[in-house]
Design a protein around this motif. Structure first.
Motif, mmCIF file in Angstrom:
data_model
loop_
_atom_site.group_PDB
_atom_site.id
_atom_site.type_symbol
_atom_site.label_atom_id
_atom_site.label_comp_id
_atom_site.label_asym_id
_atom_site.label_seq_id
_atom_site.Cartn_x
_atom_site.Cartn_y
_atom_site.Cartn_z
ATOM 1 N N LEU A 159 -19.687 -31.578 27.708
ATOM 2 C CA LEU A 159 -21.111 -31.497 27.378
ATOM 3 C C LEU A 159 -21.949 -32.288 28.372
ATOM 4 O O LEU A 159 -22.970 -31.800 28.868
ATOM 5 C CB LEU A 159 -21.352 -32.011 25.952
ATOM 6 N N GLU A 160 -21.533 -33.499 28.644
ATOM 7 C CA GLU A 160 -22.282 -34.352 29.568
ATOM 8 C C GLU A 160 -22.296 -33.771 30.979
ATOM 9 O O GLU A 160 -23.295 -33.876 31.692
ATOM 10 C CB GLU A 160 -21.721 -35.771 29.539
ATOM 11 N N ALA A 161 -21.210 -33.128 31.375
ATOM 12 C CA ALA A 161 -21.158 -32.491 32.685
ATOM 13 C C ALA A 161 -22.159 -31.340 32.799
ATOM 14 O O ALA A 161 -22.617 -31.003 33.888
ATOM 15 C CB ALA A 161 -19.745 -31.979 32.975
ATOM 16 N N LYS A 162 -22.504 -30.748 31.666
ATOM 17 C CA LYS A 162 -23.480 -29.658 31.642
ATOM 18 C C LYS A 162 -24.894 -30.176 31.349
ATOM 19 O O LYS A 162 -25.803 -29.405 31.101
ATOM 20 C CB LYS A 162 -23.071 -28.608 30.618
ATOM 21 N N GLY A 163 -25.046 -31.511 31.338
ATOM 22 C CA GLY A 163 -26.358 -32.110 31.109
ATOM 23 C C GLY A 163 -26.766 -32.198 29.656
ATOM 24 O O GLY A 163 -27.931 -32.422 29.340
ATOM 25 N N LEU A 164 -25.818 -32.026 28.747
ATOM 26 C CA LEU A 164 -26.095 -32.095 27.310
ATOM 27 C C LEU A 164 -25.624 -33.431 26.757
ATOM 28 O O LEU A 164 -24.687 -34.029 27.293
ATOM 29 C CB LEU A 164 -25.380 -30.950 26.583
ATOM 30 N N PRO A 165 -26.231 -33.903 25.676
ATOM 31 C CA PRO A 165 -25.792 -35.177 25.096
ATOM 32 C C PRO A 165 -24.387 -35.069 24.496
ATOM 33 O O PRO A 165 -24.053 -34.084 23.828
ATOM 34 C CB PRO A 165 -26.836 -35.465 24.016
ATOM 35 N N GLY A 166 -23.575 -36.079 24.734
ATOM 36 C CA GLY A 166 -22.191 -36.098 24.277
ATOM 37 C C GLY A 166 -22.023 -36.086 22.773
ATOM 38 O O GLY A 166 -21.019 -35.597 22.263
ATOM 39 N N PHE A 167 -23.028 -36.579 22.036
ATOM 40 C CA PHE A 167 -22.882 -36.640 20.575
ATOM 41 C C PHE A 167 -22.782 -35.255 19.945
ATOM 42 O O PHE A 167 -22.310 -35.111 18.819
ATOM 43 C CB PHE A 167 -24.027 -37.443 19.934
ATOM 44 N N ILE A 168 -23.204 -34.233 20.675
ATOM 45 C CA ILE A 168 -23.100 -32.862 20.142
ATOM 46 C C ILE A 168 -21.644 -32.502 19.877
ATOM 47 O O ILE A 168 -21.351 -31.631 19.058
ATOM 48 C CB ILE A 168 -23.763 -31.858 21.111
ATOM 49 N N ALA A 169 -20.720 -33.202 20.515
ATOM 50 C CA ALA A 169 -19.292 -32.945 20.309
ATOM 51 C C ALA A 169 -18.899 -33.104 18.841
ATOM 52 O O ALA A 169 -17.947 -32.477 18.385
ATOM 53 C CB ALA A 169 -18.456 -33.879 21.180
ATOM 54 N N TYR A 170 -19.637 -33.908 18.113
ATOM 55 C CA TYR A 170 -19.318 -34.078 16.696
ATOM 56 C C TYR A 170 -19.569 -32.806 15.886
ATOM 57 O O TYR A 170 -19.094 -32.680 14.764
ATOM 58 C CB TYR A 170 -20.074 -35.275 16.115
ATOM 59 N N GLY A 171 -20.278 -31.860 16.482
ATOM 60 C CA GLY A 171 -20.442 -30.554 15.843
ATOM 61 C C GLY A 171 -19.115 -29.835 15.672
ATOM 62 O O GLY A 171 -18.980 -28.982 14.802
#
Length: 134
Positions: A40-52
């Motif tokens: 996610l972070e590599a794509k410029g998105l916040p890492g916390f979305i991983a909890y989805g």
């Protein structure tokens, strides 16, 4: 006289769709979400979305398995499959596997099974069957 047992068929679909995805979710819980956070972070998105992933691969499959708010759980599950394709499997979308099938056939079956449950609901063999989202 032939009788159809649609509710038993829905239960079997719920077990297949829910249980098989639950294994993926448990694997991610035990191995950690660092890999997904990094993507996610590599794509410029916040890492916390991983909890989805916990919602889409653990909570939604559990709800589908027991038949509680199956329609909304199936919608979340299907969305999770779309995100999985976009994040990890986009390059495989138009490819075939070495065995001659679609490279994403498992994800396709998960997605279509969830969509089917969204339209049908859980059936009568479920924890809840009276709510609109059941």
């Amino acid at each position: 006289m032939k009788t159809k047992n649609v509710d038993l068929g829905l239960l079997i679909v719920r077990i297949g769709v829910g249980l098989l995805m639950l294994f993926h979710g448990i694997s991610k819980l035990s191995g950690g979400l660092g890999f997904i956070q990094g993507m996610l972070e590599a794509k410029g998105l916040p890492g916390f979305i991983a909890y989805g992933v916990i919602v889409g691969e653990v909570l939604a499959p559990l709800a589908i398995l027991v038949g509680f708010r199956t329609r909304i759980a199936a919608l979340i599950y299907a969305f999770n499959m779309v995100v999985a394709v976009l994040m990890v499997h986009a390059a495989q979308f138009f490819t075939m596997s070495e065995q001659g099938g679609w490279a994403l056939e498992l994800i396709g079956l998960y997605f279509l099974g969830a969509i089917a449950l969204f339209f049908t609901g859980a059936g009568k063999y479920a924890a809840s069957s009276t709510n609109t989202w059941d």
